[in-house]
Design an enzyme around this catalytic site. Structure first.
Site, short mmCIF file in Angstrom:
data_model
loop_
_atom_site.label_atom_id
_atom_site.label_comp_id
_atom_site.label_asym_id
_atom_site.label_seq_id
_atom_site.Cartn_x
_atom_site.Cartn_y
_atom_site.Cartn_z
N ASN A 84 -4.72 12.40 -12.89
CA ASN A 84 -5.87 12.41 -13.56
C ASN A 84 -5.88 14.22 -13.52
O ASN A 84 -4.47 15.21 -12.98
CB ASN A 84 -7.73 13.05 -13.53
CG ASN A 84 -8.21 13.42 -12.53
OD1 ASN A 84 -7.28 14.32 -11.88
ND2 ASN A 84 -9.12 12.85 -11.50
N GLY A 144 -8.95 4.31 -7.86
CA GLY A 144 -7.30 3.69 -8.29
C GLY A 144 -6.96 4.07 -7.00
O GLY A 144 -6.81 4.39 -6.26
N VAL A 145 -5.18 4.04 -7.08
CA VAL A 145 -3.97 4.09 -6.10
C VAL A 145 -4.10 5.70 -5.87
O VAL A 145 -4.48 6.10 -5.22
CB VAL A 145 -2.73 4.01 -6.78
CG1 VAL A 145 -2.07 5.38 -8.36
CG2 VAL A 145 -1.62 4.58 -5.46
N ASP A 146 -5.12 6.42 -6.09
CA ASP A 146 -4.83 8.27 -6.71
C ASP A 146 -6.12 8.30 -5.96
O ASP A 146 -5.67 9.12 -5.08
CB ASP A 146 -5.64 9.28 -7.95
CG ASP A 146 -5.07 10.42 -8.37
OD1 ASP A 146 -4.50 10.84 -7.57
OD2 ASP A 146 -6.18 10.97 -8.65
N ASP A 180 1.30 -1.68 -0.30
CA ASP A 180 0.29 -0.07 -0.42
C ASP A 180 0.90 1.29 -0.19
O ASP A 180 1.58 1.44 1.14
CB ASP A 180 -1.38 -0.27 1.45
CG ASP A 180 -1.74 1.38 1.68
OD1 ASP A 180 -1.50 2.36 0.68
OD2 ASP A 180 -2.75 1.19 2.44
N VAL A 182 -6.99 2.44 -14.88
CA VAL A 182 -7.84 2.36 -16.01
C VAL A 182 -7.72 3.43 -17.56
O VAL A 182 -8.46 3.51 -18.27
CB VAL A 182 -9.26 3.82 -15.78
CG1 VAL A 182 -9.90 2.81 -14.14
CG2 VAL A 182 -8.58 5.32 -14.70
#
Length: 167
Positions: free
Chosen positions: A24, A32-34, A10, A122
């Site tokens: 983005n 997701g990770v963001d 993590d 994605v």
């Protein structure tokens, strides 16, 4: 000399000076990770991102880490390329993400940085190719960062990153 480690884990719990988020363009948070990083850092991360964004693909920008536990002091936001078959310079944009993150880390004086697998969620970048680009770019980019941690979110990504590192 920079050392590169590959681990399954993590990214929000890494013991590093800065963590990279695959953001983005708005830097307001995503999935997701963001999304995980934004949840861990708290709402001020999106507010700070909104003040400095937008961030074009291949670039990187930093904010404080807010509610992430020390020693993490910074979040470096980078926007990966959306995979469109590889005909639109996606590999070059992805390599730029890694180079620009190291440049920003150097500007911040970060000695250690954790990276996710940028653009493989994605955005659809092929994971095996992305792993090779990540390792090759991080190895070839001059930096003052002494420790880089590549954080895999699953066993497949872990294997791909380890294979790329061993090559």
């Amino acid at each position: 000399m920079t050392t590169i480690d590959v681990v399954l884990g993590d990214i929000t719990t890494e013991n590093v000076d800065a963590i990279v988020t695959a953001a983005n363009e708005s830097l307001l948070g995503g999935g997701g990770v963001d999304g995980a990083i934004h949840r861990a850092a708290g709402r001020r991360l999106a507010e700070a991102g909104g003040k400095i964004g937008p961030c074009p693909p291949g670039e990187a920008m930093a904010t404080p880490a807010f509610d992430l536990d020390p020693p993490v002091r910074h979040v470096i936001h980078t926007v990966g390329p959306v995979w469109e078959g590889g005909r639109y310079g996606e590999a070059g944009v992805l390599a730029s993400c890694y180079r620009r993150c190291l440049a920003v880390a150097d500007e911040l004086g970060a000695g250690s940085v954790a990276f996710p697998a940028i653009a493989t969620g994605v955005y659809g970048f092929p994971p095996e190719q992305a792993a090779r680009i990540a390792v090759t770019t991080l190895r070839s980019t001059p930096t003052e960062v002494s420790r880089i941690r590549l954080i895999a979110f699953d066993a497949e990504t872990l294997d791909l990153l380890r294979t790329a590192l061993a090559a």
